[in-house]
Motif scaffolding. Structure first.
Motif, PDB file in Angstrom:
ATOM      1  N   TRP A   1       0.830  -1.213   0.000  1.00 14.72           N
ATOM      2  CA  TRP A   1       0.000   0.000   0.000  1.00 14.72           C
ATOM      3  C   TRP A   1       0.862   1.258   0.000  1.00 14.72           C
ATOM      4  O   TRP A   1       0.643   2.184  -0.782  1.00 14.72           O
ATOM      5  CB  TRP A   1      -0.926  -0.012   1.226  1.00 14.72           C
ATOM      6  CG  TRP A   1      -1.587   1.307   1.473  1.00 14.72           C
ATOM      7  CD1 TRP A   1      -2.720   1.791   0.892  1.00 14.72           C
ATOM      8  CD2 TRP A   1      -1.140   2.334   2.370  1.00 14.72           C
ATOM      9  NE1 TRP A   1      -3.002   3.048   1.360  1.00 14.72           N
ATOM     10  CE2 TRP A   1      -2.044   3.403   2.269  1.00 14.72           C
ATOM     11  CE3 TRP A   1      -0.052   2.455   3.243  1.00 14.72           C
ATOM     12  CZ2 TRP A   1      -1.901   4.578   3.010  1.00 14.72           C
ATOM     13  CZ3 TRP A   1       0.084   3.619   3.980  1.00 14.72           C
ATOM     14  CH2 TRP A   1      -0.835   4.664   3.861  1.00 14.72           C
TER      15      TRP A   1
ATOM     16  N   GLY B   1       2.597   1.949  -3.230  1.00 16.25           N
ATOM     17  CA  GLY B   1       1.636   2.509  -4.177  1.00 16.25           C
ATOM     18  C   GLY B   1       1.365   3.974  -3.903  1.00 16.25           C
ATOM     19  O   GLY B   1       1.304   4.782  -4.827  1.00 16.25           O
ATOM     20  N   MET B   2       1.207   4.325  -2.630  1.00 14.82           N
ATOM     21  CA  MET B   2       0.982   5.735  -2.267  1.00 14.82           C
ATOM     22  C   MET B   2       2.116   6.626  -2.752  1.00 14.82           C
ATOM     23  O   MET B   2       1.900   7.773  -3.127  1.00 14.82           O
ATOM     24  CB  MET B   2       0.849   5.877  -0.744  1.00 14.82           C
ATOM     25  CG  MET B   2      -0.407   5.275  -0.159  1.00 14.82           C
ATOM     26  SD  MET B   2      -1.897   6.134  -0.667  1.00 14.82           S
ATOM     27  CE  MET B   2      -1.724   7.663   0.236  1.00 14.82           C
TER      28      MET B   2
ATOM     29  N   GLN C   1       3.884   5.990  -5.355  1.00 15.41           N
ATOM     30  CA  GLN C   1       4.044   5.729  -6.782  1.00 15.41           C
ATOM     31  C   GLN C   1       5.476   5.293  -7.088  1.00 15.41           C
ATOM     32  O   GLN C   1       6.124   5.787  -8.002  1.00 15.41           O
ATOM     33  CB  GLN C   1       3.632   6.938  -7.616  1.00 15.41           C
ATOM     34  CG  GLN C   1       2.146   7.243  -7.488  1.00 15.41           C
ATOM     35  CD  GLN C   1       1.691   8.337  -8.397  1.00 15.41           C
ATOM     36  OE1 GLN C   1       2.309   9.401  -8.475  1.00 15.41           O
ATOM     37  NE2 GLN C   1       0.587   8.097  -9.089  1.00 15.41           N
TER      38      GLN C   1
ATOM     39  N   GLN D   1      -3.904  -2.751  -5.905  1.00 16.72           N
ATOM     40  CA  GLN D   1      -4.126  -1.318  -5.682  1.00 16.72           C
ATOM     41  C   GLN D   1      -2.841  -0.529  -5.864  1.00 16.72           C
ATOM     42  O   GLN D   1      -2.849   0.569  -6.426  1.00 16.72           O
ATOM     43  CB  GLN D   1      -4.712  -1.081  -4.298  1.00 16.72           C
ATOM     44  CG  GLN D   1      -6.134  -1.559  -4.180  1.00 16.72           C
ATOM     45  CD  GLN D   1      -6.711  -1.308  -2.800  1.00 16.72           C
ATOM     46  OE1 GLN D   1      -5.992  -1.154  -1.815  1.00 16.72           O
ATOM     47  NE2 GLN D   1      -8.027  -1.287  -2.720  1.00 16.72           N
TER      48      GLN D   1
ATOM     49  N   GLN E   1      -2.070   2.485  -8.569  1.00 16.91           N
ATOM     50  CA  GLN E   1      -1.594   3.823  -8.197  1.00 16.91           C
ATOM     51  C   GLN E   1      -0.288   4.194  -8.894  1.00 16.91           C
ATOM     52  O   GLN E   1      -0.054   5.360  -9.185  1.00 16.91           O
ATOM     53  CB  GLN E   1      -1.413   3.914  -6.686  1.00 16.91           C
ATOM     54  CG  GLN E   1      -2.728   3.893  -5.948  1.00 16.91           C
ATOM     55  CD  GLN E   1      -2.526   3.878  -4.451  1.00 16.91           C
ATOM     56  OE1 GLN E   1      -1.773   3.082  -3.911  1.00 16.91           O
ATOM     57  NE2 GLN E   1      -3.212   4.780  -3.771  1.00 16.91           N
TER      58      GLN E   1
ATOM     59  N   GLU F   1       0.566   3.325 -11.855  1.00 16.43           N
ATOM     60  CA  GLU F   1       0.132   3.699 -13.208  1.00 16.43           C
ATOM     61  C   GLU F   1       1.159   3.415 -14.298  1.00 16.43           C
ATOM     62  O   GLU F   1       1.375   4.238 -15.179  1.00 16.43           O
ATOM     63  CB  GLU F   1      -0.313   5.167 -13.259  1.00 16.43           C
ATOM     64  CG  GLU F   1      -1.546   5.442 -12.433  1.00 16.43           C
ATOM     65  CD  GLU F   1      -2.081   6.849 -12.575  1.00 16.43           C
ATOM     66  OE1 GLU F   1      -1.293   7.774 -12.878  1.00 16.43           O
ATOM     67  OE2 GLU F   1      -3.289   7.017 -12.379  1.00 16.43           O
TER      68      GLU F   1
END
Length: 156
Positions: free
Chosen positions: A69, A72-73, A75, A100, A104, A106
């Motif tokens: 997580w 991802g936050m 990136q 997830q 994030q 991308e």
């Protein structure tokens, strides 16, 4: 002058707090590690990306999921390989968190791994997350500005 002093003091307090949380990543207490990851991820403290990548292999499910997580936050494109490996984690919660995180970050380079993981996924909740990540990442296929990272590789 007083306002500047207050801002400086708050900044110093946060910097000290960041170092404390960074040290907490190595705690033997799982809950302490999870809280540290939550704080550092919410602060998007990119200086801890190497430590977070390392703990994606932690024995504790909550730690692996929270590390994914946080990456991802942030990136953290440099964490794509370890995050993709989490798509095969035995715990659904970790696989869902990895989906997830990839959403994030991308980067469409995750699409082959997500599609392969989707084919093997039995958990409906995780399948839905994988499908959502795939739908989101498809829009970036063919873009030239997403390829500035150096993580290209075969993760399957």
């Amino acid at each position: 002058m007083r306002r500047f002093s207050l801002v400086l003091l708050v900044g110093l307090a946060l910097a000290c707090q960041d170092r404390t949380f960074q040290a907490d990543l190595k705690s033997t207490d799982q809950q302490v590690r999870v809280r540290a990851i939550e704080f550092l991820g919410s602060q998007r403290d990119r200086s801890v990306i190497p430590e977070l990548i390392e703990i994606t292999t932690d024995p504790a499910v909550a730690v692996r999921a929270k590390a994914s997580w946080a990456l991802g936050m942030m990136q953290a494109k440099e964490a794509m390989g370890p995050i993709v490996k989490l798509l095969k984690d035995p715990e659904a919660r970790v696989r869902q968190s990895a989906c997830q995180a990839l959403l994030q970050i991308e980067e469409p380079e995750a699409l082959p791994a997500l599609r392969a993981a989707l084919q093997a996924e039995a958990d409906e909740w995780v399948r839905q997350e994988m499908e959502a990540a795939i739908r989101h990442l498809v829009q970036f296929e063919g873009e030239t500005d997403v390829g500035e990272s150096s993580f290209k590789g075969n993760w399957l």
